[in-house]
Design an enzyme around this catalytic site. Structure first.
Site, PDB file in Angstrom:
ATOM      1  N   ARG A  47      -6.581   5.762  40.740  1.00  0.00           N
ATOM      2  CA  ARG A  47      -5.497   6.610  40.280  1.00  0.00           C
ATOM      3  C   ARG A  47      -6.285   7.230  39.626  1.00  0.00           C
ATOM      4  NH1 ARG A  47      -4.368   1.280  39.534  1.00  0.00           N
ATOM      5  NH2 ARG A  47      -2.213   0.696  39.941  1.00  0.00           N
ATOM      6  N   LYS A  56      -4.331  -0.619  35.873  1.00  0.00           N
ATOM      7  CA  LYS A  56      -3.434  -1.148  34.621  1.00  0.00           C
ATOM      8  C   LYS A  56      -3.768  -2.900  33.907  1.00  0.00           C
ATOM      9  CE  LYS A  56       0.098   1.679  37.085  1.00  0.00           C
ATOM     10  NZ  LYS A  56       1.779   1.943  37.748  1.00  0.00           N
ATOM     11  N   HIS A 102      -3.102  -2.593  43.782  1.00  0.00           N
ATOM     12  CA  HIS A 102      -1.892  -2.852  43.272  1.00  0.00           C
ATOM     13  C   HIS A 102      -1.018  -4.749  43.090  1.00  0.00           C
ATOM     14  CE1 HIS A 102      -0.095   0.408  45.848  1.00  0.00           C
ATOM     15  NE2 HIS A 102      -0.532   0.561  44.558  1.00  0.00           N
TER      16      HIS A 102
END
Length: 295
Positions: free
Chosen positions: A146, A170, A267
Site C-alpha cells: 500500500r 493495517k 489481506h
C-alpha cells in the site's frame, strides 16, 4: 443506564491496533445505534436482541441511507456484538448470519504490463530525485505494498542483500515481502548515493525523502506518479494504489497462488484478494473472444 461502548473502542485501539480514524468512525456509527436504542427503551447492552438490530437496519433503510452506509453501520455493530458475546454480556450474537446489503464490487484500475513498463522507464536515474522515484516505483510494483506502507518504510526495514522488506500493514501487523532483482538493484543504488545527495535531516530514518530531506508524503507520491503517467502517455486514471493493483493482477495472470497473493498484499480475509480474480477472468474472456475461431 446507557449502553456503554467505551470498553469496546478501547479494545479496538489496544487489542486490535486499529487506526484512530477507523475507531472514530465506529464510535459515530455506534452513537447513532445507541440513540435508536434509547428511543426504544433499550438501556443495557444485554438487551440487544436480533429484533432490535433488525428494526435498526430497517430504520436506516427507511431514512434513505445508501447500501454502502448501511453496510458500514452493520460492520460496526457486528464487531460490537461479537465483543459483547466474548465479554459474556450477550449469550448469543444477534448479528449472526445477518448479511450486509449487496454492494457492487468496485474493481480497481489496473495497468497493462506494457503500460507499467512505460511508466517505470520514465524516471531519469542520473539525478538523486529521479533515482529515488525509480527505486520507489520499482519497489511498489515489486511488492504490491500500500502507498501508506511504502512511505512509512524506515531504513532498517529494507534488506537489499537478501532481497526483502519488512512491512507494517493495517492493524500494525508485520509481514515480510520478497523484492525482485530489478527493484533491489535500483534501491541499492538509491541507498548508495541518491539518498545521501538529498541530504536527510538529522535523525530522519525514512527510506524515501522529499527534496527538503523529510519523509515523502502521500501527496508528494501522488504528484510523482501522475507526472510519470503523463510522460508515459497513459490516458487512463491513475491512483496512488494503481501499481499495487497491477502487481496483484499481473501475478494472478501469470499463475500465482491466491493464498500466497493474500499474504503478500496483507489481506486479513481472502475474499478481499478474490476481487482480483474478476479482473483476470475478464482478461481471459477477452483473449478467448479475440483468438478462438468460434467465439
Amino acid at each position: 443506564m446507557e449502553i456503554n461502548t467505551r470498553h469496546f473502542l478501547n479494545y479496538l485501539a489496544v487489542e486490535r491496533g486499529l487506526a484512530q480514524n477507523t475507531i472514530s468512525s465506529y464510535a459515530l456509527d455506534l452513537k447513532q445505534f445507541k440513540n435508536f436504542c434509547r428511543r426504544r427503551q433499550v438501556s443495557k447492552a444485554g438487551e440487544i436482541t436480533r429484533n432490535v438490530v433488525l428494526n435498526y437496519i430497517l430504520e436506516l433503510k427507511k431514512s434513505g441511507r445508501s447500501s454502502a452506509t448501511i453496510a458500514r453501520h452493520m460492520a460496526a455493530l457486528k464487531a460490537f456484538c461479537r465483543f459483547l458475546v466474548d465479554e459474556q454480556v450477550l449469550g448469543s450474537d444477534p448479528m449472526a448470519n445477518l448479511e450486509s446489503p449487496g454492494l457492487p464490487k468496485k474493481l480497481p484500475g489496473v495497468l497493462a504490463q506494457e503500460e507499467v513498463q512505460k511508466l517505470l522507464e520514465q524516471p531519469r536515474v542520473g539525478n538523486p530525485g529521479g533515482l529515488r522515484d525509480k527505486a520507489m516505483l520499482e519497489l511498489m510494483y515489486a511488492t504490491g505494498m500500500r502507498v501508506s506502507e511504502l512511505l512509512t518504510l524506515d531504513l532498517d526495514q529494507v534488506d537489499c542483500e537478501h532481497g526483502y522488506v519488512r512491512c507494517l500493514g493495517k492493524g500494525s501487523k508485520e509481514r515480510i515481502i520478497p523484492v525482485g532483482s530489478v527493484a533491489r538493484n535500483f534501491l541499492s543504488e538509491y541507498l548508495r548515493w541518491g539518498r545521501a545527495k538529498i541530504k536527510a535531516n538529522k535523525g530522519e530514518k525514512a527510506l524515501f525523502l522529499n527534496m527538503r530531506g523529510n519523509r515523502l508524503t502521500r501527496q508528494g507520491f501522488w504528484k510523482i506518479i501522475k507526472k510519470y503517467a503523463r510522460q508515459a502517455g497513459i490516458a487512463r486514471e491513475i491512483t496512488p494504489h494503481t501499481l499495487r493493483h497491477s502487481f496483484a493482477t499481473h501475478l494472478l495472470e501469470n499463475g500465482a497462488d491466491l493464498r500466497a497473493l493474500q499474504e503478500m498484499l496483507g489481506h486479513a480475509d481472502i475474499t478481499t484478494t478474490q476481487i482480483y480474480t474478476h479482473l483476470t477472468e475478464n482478461k481471459l474472456r477477452e483473449t478467448y473472444d479475440k483468438h478462438h475461431p468460434r467465439a
